[in-house]
Design a protein around this motif. Sequence first.
Motif, PDB file in Angstrom:
ATOM      1  N   SER A 270       9.614  10.162  -8.998  1.00  0.00           N
ATOM      2  CA  SER A 270       9.054   8.752  -8.777  1.00  0.00           C
ATOM      3  C   SER A 270       9.778   8.022  -7.672  1.00  0.00           C
ATOM      4  O   SER A 270       8.913   6.994  -7.046  1.00  0.00           O
ATOM      5  N   ALA A 274       7.186   5.934  -5.188  1.00  0.00           N
ATOM      6  CA  ALA A 274       7.194   4.975  -4.854  1.00  0.00           C
ATOM      7  C   ALA A 274       7.254   4.605  -3.424  1.00  0.00           C
ATOM      8  O   ALA A 274       6.734   3.518  -2.802  1.00  0.00           O
ATOM      9  N   LYS A 278       4.047   2.749  -0.375  1.00  0.00           N
ATOM     10  CA  LYS A 278       4.196   1.686   0.428  1.00  0.00           C
ATOM     11  C   LYS A 278       3.373   1.802   1.630  1.00  0.00           C
ATOM     12  O   LYS A 278       2.913   0.831   2.330  1.00  0.00           O
ATOM     13  N   LEU A 304       4.021   4.506 -15.027  1.00  0.00           N
ATOM     14  CA  LEU A 304       4.220   4.321 -13.627  1.00  0.00           C
ATOM     15  C   LEU A 304       2.903   3.944 -13.023  1.00  0.00           C
ATOM     16  O   LEU A 304       2.742   3.459 -11.986  1.00  0.00           O
ATOM     17  N   ASN A 307       2.717   0.476 -13.125  1.00  0.00           N
ATOM     18  CA  ASN A 307       3.906  -0.167 -12.414  1.00  0.00           C
ATOM     19  C   ASN A 307       3.767   0.107 -10.944  1.00  0.00           C
ATOM     20  O   ASN A 307       4.107  -0.846 -10.132  1.00  0.00           O
ATOM     21  N   LEU A 308       3.281   1.102 -10.348  1.00  0.00           N
ATOM     22  CA  LEU A 308       3.218   1.342  -8.896  1.00  0.00           C
ATOM     23  C   LEU A 308       1.827   1.158  -8.422  1.00  0.00           C
ATOM     24  O   LEU A 308       1.900   1.466  -7.246  1.00  0.00           O
ATOM     25  N   ILE A 508      12.729  -0.777  -6.376  1.00  0.00           N
ATOM     26  CA  ILE A 508      11.274  -0.529  -6.394  1.00  0.00           C
ATOM     27  C   ILE A 508      10.864   0.336  -7.689  1.00  0.00           C
ATOM     28  O   ILE A 508       9.695   0.579  -7.775  1.00  0.00           O
ATOM     29  N   LEU A 509      11.791   0.617  -8.479  1.00  0.00           N
ATOM     30  CA  LEU A 509      11.400   1.539  -9.592  1.00  0.00           C
ATOM     31  C   LEU A 509      11.790   0.846 -11.066  1.00  0.00           C
ATOM     32  O   LEU A 509      12.808  -0.120 -10.993  1.00  0.00           O
TER      33      LEU A 509
END
Length: 722
Positions: A270, A274, A278, A304, A307-308, A508-509
């Motif tokens: 993860s 993440a 970027k 995820l 979320n990401l 960031i997680l």
Amino acid sequence: MFPLAGYILLNKPVASSEKDGHFFNELFSKFPSGFHTKNILSNDPLFLAGNIGSFCGFESGHHLLFFSGEIFNYKEIAGSMPSFSNNFQNNAGLILALIEEKGIQAIEKINGQFIIIHLDTREKKVHIINDHFGISQLYYYHDKNIFLFGSELKFLLTHPACPKEIDWETSLKRPEPSGISCYKSYKTWFKEINLLPGASVLNIDLESGQIQINNYWKESFDPNYDHSHDKRTTADVMEEYISLLNDAVKIRTGGEEICHSLLSGGLDSSAIVALAAKYKPVETFSIVTQMTWLEETTLACNKLKTNLGIKNAQFLVPVHKLSFDCQLWKQRIWRAESPVNHNDSLTKTLLHFAIKKKNPEVTALLTGTGSDEFNGGYARWQVTGAEVEDNWEQFHNTIIDAEDYKLKLHRGTALWSRKNLINREFLASISGNKIEQNPWMIYVDSSLHSLTYSLLWDEVRASSYHGHTTLFPFLDFRFLPFISKIPPALHKDLFFDKTILRTPLKKILPDYIINKSKVPAYVPEYDYRAKLFKFLTEKDSMKMVEESLEDINRQHPVINKPELMKRIAKMQQEPDIAEWHDIMHIINLGLLEKLPYKTEKDMDMESSIGEMQELIFDDVAKTKIFLADTFSYKKEKIDLQKPLLFSEGAFLLFNTMNNKYFLAKNNELKFEIEDENTDWINFLNKIDNRLSIEQITGELKIEYAAIQEFVNIALEEKILST
């Protein structure tokens, strides 16, 4: 690493016999997918075959250099040699220019995954060089006539001169992947075939036939670094660490428009995803098995995705089929070339198969492998204490015990019982070994060596077979000197349960990733699949044992068969996954001994299993029901209308200090219940020895599917009963 095989003639009149001329033809015939391009690169005495598209040749006078792999800091290296910049045509050109200007030692500056083969015809020498951690694995065998090498054992075993017997001594000595040990050997599972250690320059003298291996890297930094003047705090170290990891991910995302990555739903993968997100769009791929469903990582990967802001494809990998099907099991052993039984060994090659079918354009994938080895991911597997202080002390003692074995101490001896009364410097002097001044590096060194023969071994092989390159940001070579220089006073606060990674990633997680504990893969109390492995003790099990070790009534030169049969019989009554691992390691070695006589067709488990099913999460409730049914192959049908009660000695407990619920049995906390599982908590609170499952779910107005898997586990663990 793409398929690579070749040989170097050391005594041409003998070695270049007719049988050597047939080697490549037989190799191409046995493994057509690996060598779909039948080119042979030769410059007597060097003969090389492989995927020519992955090699670069550069000829300069008496030099010839081949390069296979990746360079992540190409521009940096090129910029350090402006006088040669106009001559760079490819990776091989860069490496040859670097060697000519600065010497082979300068390879330590290359950040990459690679194998370099350098022929110097004037000096009559060949140099074979690999990356710092040996990610691009290379195996070799040599005698007075030939030096034989390849990226897979099966390639070497095709040659008539190569030994084909299992090295039982080394194979039985090698410790379990998650253990801590100072044992180190670069012998493989087969006699006289060795694995090239990381950061090696293997020098071959073509006139004498002698070989010598030098390390180009570890000698360049001090393992006993003086930390006394280092005033950094844990926060300082974490900031530096995450900055380094961020750069390691960035330089591996390459020039592709889309980054592809494996995603397990754990902290490590993860984190990689993440950070990669970027810089560019990310597409991820995940495995769904009984274990991922039990650990809830299947749903975590799906969450995820949102979320990401990434894509995620999940494929159902039938581990239960592999485990119950003897033919599939053998194919898996031969493909992996290993007796090791960790989960990745069972699943990764099938995931790469699914990715290749769904996304044929994918060539490289990031992975989170390598984090545990630096950051303390195996710490909780070694201890039993409840408090961090107690846990760390136990873990630290485990590390010291591992080094004490290196100092010639053995449990049960008088010296072992008195070791705390004796200066360790004296113990070191009588053993001829040095004491590591930084104990954490004992853990790192042990874990990295185990990684070489476990996860790394399988991941490289699985990806290579399906035409993929796996990239390992956590194995960026800069991490080893960085970790070695962290003051020991900070170790407890950084390395127990990977705090060095977990804390900075909170930015960031999401919490459901950050706070998910690392869980051992085969502890029976945790892993409800124990009964799955009883297949070994069922009526057809002896077929696999006899295929491995031949007639069970005939004496084996190494294995005590009567004792093996006793332990198998005991497993019928007391199924235990750790015991299963031990027994299967031996059986797998016997199966592996058949590898030299197998072809690619013999290992084609993909054809036997068929296309991997991709899960669609449009309706999560329906997906839960589908997976519960899929993984219920051995479970008894539960009567939803019978009263439900807690088994004797089992309770639901609530800790008012942290507002957490626990399921306990026999005065031991068995399971912590996550706060988000409110349906399950409410369900447990309703159990009164009168109401049935159907009545409780009706009163709470919840779907049984929402708690079905929890009920199954609780019944399996005898916490609940009907």
